[in-house]
Design an enzyme around this catalytic site. Structure first.
Site, PDB file in Angstrom:
ATOM      1  N   SER A 138     -13.903   2.847  -6.290  1.00 14.54           N
ATOM      2  CA  SER A 138     -13.818   1.544  -5.637  1.00 14.54           C
ATOM      3  C   SER A 138     -15.165   1.262  -4.994  1.00 14.54           C
ATOM      4  O   SER A 138     -15.624   2.044  -4.163  1.00 14.54           O
ATOM      5  CB  SER A 138     -12.707   1.587  -4.582  1.00 14.54           C
ATOM      6  OG  SER A 138     -12.693   0.381  -3.840  1.00 14.54           O
ATOM      7  N   LYS A 164     -13.705  -0.344  -9.936  1.00 15.54           N
ATOM      8  CA  LYS A 164     -13.069  -1.417  -9.151  1.00 15.54           C
ATOM      9  C   LYS A 164     -14.123  -1.985  -8.228  1.00 15.54           C
ATOM     10  O   LYS A 164     -14.837  -1.242  -7.567  1.00 15.54           O
ATOM     11  CB  LYS A 164     -11.894  -0.822  -8.376  1.00 15.54           C
ATOM     12  CG  LYS A 164     -11.428  -1.605  -7.166  1.00 15.54           C
ATOM     13  CD  LYS A 164     -10.102  -1.035  -6.653  1.00 15.54           C
ATOM     14  CE  LYS A 164      -9.990  -1.097  -5.146  1.00 15.54           C
ATOM     15  NZ  LYS A 164      -8.727  -0.474  -4.670  1.00 15.54           N
ATOM     16  N   LYS A 166     -14.837  -4.795  -5.087  1.00 15.22           N
ATOM     17  CA  LYS A 166     -14.189  -5.621  -4.071  1.00 15.22           C
ATOM     18  C   LYS A 166     -14.675  -7.055  -4.222  1.00 15.22           C
ATOM     19  O   LYS A 166     -15.861  -7.292  -4.502  1.00 15.22           O
ATOM     20  CB  LYS A 166     -14.541  -5.099  -2.679  1.00 15.22           C
ATOM     21  CG  LYS A 166     -13.960  -3.727  -2.385  1.00 15.22           C
ATOM     22  CD  LYS A 166     -12.449  -3.800  -2.225  1.00 15.22           C
ATOM     23  CE  LYS A 166     -11.903  -2.486  -1.673  1.00 15.22           C
ATOM     24  NZ  LYS A 166     -10.457  -2.548  -1.438  1.00 15.22           N
ATOM     25  N   ASP A 191     -10.551  -6.119  -6.498  1.00 13.90           N
ATOM     26  CA  ASP A 191      -9.592  -5.999  -5.383  1.00 13.90           C
ATOM     27  C   ASP A 191      -9.993  -6.991  -4.290  1.00 13.90           C
ATOM     28  O   ASP A 191     -11.092  -6.919  -3.745  1.00 13.90           O
ATOM     29  CB  ASP A 191      -9.605  -4.565  -4.834  1.00 13.90           C
ATOM     30  CG  ASP A 191      -8.570  -4.332  -3.732  1.00 13.90           C
ATOM     31  OD1 ASP A 191      -7.828  -5.282  -3.386  1.00 13.90           O
ATOM     32  OD2 ASP A 191      -8.497  -3.194  -3.221  1.00 13.90           O
ATOM     33  N   GLU A 216      -6.255  -6.882  -7.911  1.00 16.05           N
ATOM     34  CA  GLU A 216      -5.460  -6.204  -6.891  1.00 16.05           C
ATOM     35  C   GLU A 216      -5.310  -7.089  -5.655  1.00 16.05           C
ATOM     36  O   GLU A 216      -6.298  -7.601  -5.123  1.00 16.05           O
ATOM     37  CB  GLU A 216      -6.151  -4.880  -6.529  1.00 16.05           C
ATOM     38  CG  GLU A 216      -5.388  -4.011  -5.552  1.00 16.05           C
ATOM     39  CD  GLU A 216      -6.085  -2.670  -5.309  1.00 16.05           C
ATOM     40  OE1 GLU A 216      -6.937  -2.267  -6.135  1.00 16.05           O
ATOM     41  OE2 GLU A 216      -5.797  -2.034  -4.288  1.00 16.05           O
ATOM     42  N   ASP A 241      -0.942  -3.999  -3.733  1.00 13.65           N
ATOM     43  CA  ASP A 241      -1.308  -2.915  -2.816  1.00 13.65           C
ATOM     44  C   ASP A 241      -0.598  -3.173  -1.477  1.00 13.65           C
ATOM     45  O   ASP A 241       0.520  -2.686  -1.247  1.00 13.65           O
ATOM     46  CB  ASP A 241      -2.858  -2.872  -2.693  1.00 13.65           C
ATOM     47  CG  ASP A 241      -3.386  -1.879  -1.665  1.00 13.65           C
ATOM     48  OD1 ASP A 241      -2.588  -1.269  -0.930  1.00 13.65           O
ATOM     49  OD2 ASP A 241      -4.624  -1.711  -1.563  1.00 13.65           O
ATOM     50  N   LYS A 265      -0.304   4.053  -2.202  1.00 17.28           N
ATOM     51  CA  LYS A 265      -1.075   4.797  -1.201  1.00 17.28           C
ATOM     52  C   LYS A 265      -0.083   5.585  -0.371  1.00 17.28           C
ATOM     53  O   LYS A 265       0.865   5.021   0.181  1.00 17.28           O
ATOM     54  CB  LYS A 265      -1.870   3.846  -0.312  1.00 17.28           C
ATOM     55  CG  LYS A 265      -3.036   3.187  -1.020  1.00 17.28           C
ATOM     56  CD  LYS A 265      -3.806   2.285  -0.094  1.00 17.28           C
ATOM     57  CE  LYS A 265      -4.968   1.633  -0.832  1.00 17.28           C
ATOM     58  NZ  LYS A 265      -5.526   0.506  -0.068  1.00 17.28           N
ATOM     59  N   GLY A 293      -6.750   4.725  -2.418  1.00 19.69           N
ATOM     60  CA  GLY A 293      -7.417   5.541  -1.399  1.00 19.69           C
ATOM     61  C   GLY A 293      -7.686   4.729  -0.150  1.00 19.69           C
ATOM     62  O   GLY A 293      -7.662   3.493  -0.176  1.00 19.69           O
TER      63      GLY A 293
HETATM   64  O1  OSB Z   1      -7.585  -1.906  -0.693  1.00 22.82           O
HETATM   65  O2  OSB Z   1      -7.794  -0.163  -1.834  1.00 22.82           O
HETATM   66  C1  OSB Z   1      -8.053  -0.783  -0.809  1.00 22.82           C
HETATM   67  C2  OSB Z   1     -10.533   1.170   1.339  1.00 22.82           C
HETATM   68  C3  OSB Z   1     -10.109   0.814   2.597  1.00 22.82           C
HETATM   69  C4  OSB Z   1      -9.078  -0.073   2.731  1.00 22.82           C
HETATM   70  C5  OSB Z   1      -8.438  -0.599   1.613  1.00 22.82           C
HETATM   71  C6  OSB Z   1      -8.842  -0.233   0.340  1.00 22.82           C
HETATM   72  C7  OSB Z   1      -9.926   0.645   0.202  1.00 22.82           C
HETATM   73  C8  OSB Z   1     -10.492   1.037  -1.080  1.00 22.82           C
HETATM   74  C9  OSB Z   1     -11.253   2.317  -1.112  1.00 22.82           C
HETATM   75  O3  OSB Z   1     -10.479   0.347  -2.059  1.00 22.82           O
HETATM   76  C10 OSB Z   1     -10.576   3.380  -1.879  1.00 22.82           C
HETATM   77  C11 OSB Z   1     -11.288   4.700  -1.657  1.00 22.82           C
HETATM   78  O4  OSB Z   1     -12.354   4.876  -2.238  1.00 22.82           O
HETATM   79  O5  OSB Z   1     -10.781   5.522  -0.864  1.00 22.82           O
HETATM   80 MG    MG Z   2      -6.505  -2.445  -2.379  1.00 26.30          MG
END
Ligand code: OSB
Ligand code: MG
Length: 371
Positions: A138, A164, A166, A191, A216, A241, A265, A293
């Site tokens: 991510s 992925k 953001k 995401d 996402e 999510d 998660k 994560g």
């Molecule tokens: O939405 O998946 C998410 C990190 C912090 C809060 C929300 C998210 C995330 C990530 C990071 O996408 C996932 C990771 O690398 O741990």
């Molecule tokens: Mg997410």
């Protein structure tokens, strides 16, 4: 044979990230993490509370999680005769919300039970469908598109199977178009962390041409109905999510066709019992899941690896190597990936790694024990 938790220790850690991580709700430079250590019969089990430093991903945050554990969750579990780790979630169920705080405690008891039985955590939770879990990364919002392209290139060279990125309004269609131009073939997804409303559906429809694996959580953290309406307008699958905090939410969302994929998660659904229940609902609907994560330290990362061995965790998740987050992790060895973008599971009892106590003590800011 049951057991009784005779001591619980909370530790509050501060760990700077190697690189800041930016989502649509803000930037994180440093994590504040609660570790939960539960003890019984001279054995210890470990869990990690996965909430953020502020109440922006969901309503939870580190300061509140500490109080919730201390005042409500720990008193319900400490000193009770437990048939097994599966007994913990029902004991915590009368607490409304605070699933990540509850999940840190619940997961610690699963780890303890695995060690008591001398089996790896993945076996204790009923996993083991695969010896290597497929990994994606991510990548947060960057200061420039060039930086983003550079990071994607770096992670692909490290072997990660999917990327992925953001997104948020203003860092979406144009940026994805440039990523696709440079990397036409990769498994790519976006995401939004709830950054859009249904009124902005046309902007999200514009993403359909980029062959994304999924989008996402584009809409509000509790907007299952709006997601159903949006999914009907999109070719790209929606992955939920934030919306899915229980098996019941999963059931409602899938029945409504609010998405075609679920990111599970561990903390968001209150621990292993909740995660397995969501997994099972998705499987019954023929909907694949993957493991998300929350920028975890080693304990939470190891728990995610165990979770991702359940059969329906078919898609590459967000669980990646320790070194992407930390100069030094609190476990030994650190989590590493293979050149083909997987993490191999380990056969040691419990979560499979050792706590690095010497290093842990240097990042621990506060500690409190309950007995
Ligand atoms: O939405 O998946 C998410 C990190 C912090 C809060 C929300 C998210 C995330 C990530 C990071 O996408 C996932 C990771 O690398 O741990
Ligand atoms: Mg997410």
């Amino acid at each position: 044979m049951g057991f009784r938790i005779d001591k619980i220790t909370l530790r509050r850690l501060r760990m700077p990230l190697v690189h800041f991580f930016e989502t649509s709700f803000g930037r994180t430079y440093e994590r504040e993490i609660i570790l939960v250590e539960v003890s019984a019969e001279g054995l210890a089990g470990w869990g990690e509370v996965t909430c953020g430093e502020g109440p922006f991903y969901n309503e939870e945050w580190t300061g509140a999680a500490w109080l919730l554990l201390k005042d409500f969750a720990i008193p319900r579990v400490l000193g009770r005769e437990l048939d097994g780790a599966g007994a913990v979630a029902p004991l915590l169920d009368p607490i409304r919300g605070h699933l990540m705080a509850r999940g840190g405690l619940e997961a610690a008891v699963w780890d303890l039970e695995a060690r008591r039985n001398g089996v790896p955590l993945w076996k204790q939770i009923g996993g083991g469908a695969r010896r290597e879990i497929p990994c994606g990364v991510s990548i947060g919002i960057q200061d420039s598109v060039d930086q983003l392209l550079g990071k994607i290139d770096h992670e692909l060279k490290a072997g990660y199977q999917r990327i992925k990125m953001k997104i948020k309004p203003g860092w979406d269609v144009d940026v994805i178009a440039q990523v696709r131009r440079r990397f036409p073939e990769i498994l790519l997804m976006a995401d939004a962390n709830s950054a859009y409303t249904l009124a902005e559906a046309p902007r999200l429809e514009a993403l359909d041409e980029f062959n994304l694996m999924m989008i996402e959580q584009p809409l509000g953290h509790d907007e299952i109905i709006d997601h159903a309406e949006l999914q009907a307008r999109l070719k790209t699958p929606i992955c939920l999510d934030e919306c899915i905090r229980s098996a019941h939410h999963a059931e409602q969302a899938l029945r409504m066709k609010a998405g075609r994929i679920i990111n599970i998660k561990l903390g968001r659904v209150g621990g292993f019992a909740g995660a397995r229940a969501v997994h099972d609902v998705a499987q019954r609907h023929g909907v694949p899941v993957w493991c998300g994560g929350m920028l975890e330290a080693g304990v939470g990362r190891a728990h995610n690896i165990a979770l991702a061995t359940l059969p329906n965790f078919i898609l590459p998740g967000d669980v990646s190597a320790s070194k992407r987050y930390w100069k030094r992790d609190i476990i030994s060895p650190e989590v590493e990936t293979t050149p083909h973008g997987t993490i191999a599971i380990r056969d040691e009892p419990g979560f499979g790694y050792e706590i690095d106590h010497t290093f842990l003590s240097t990042v621990t800011n506060a500690q409190e024990s309950f007995a």
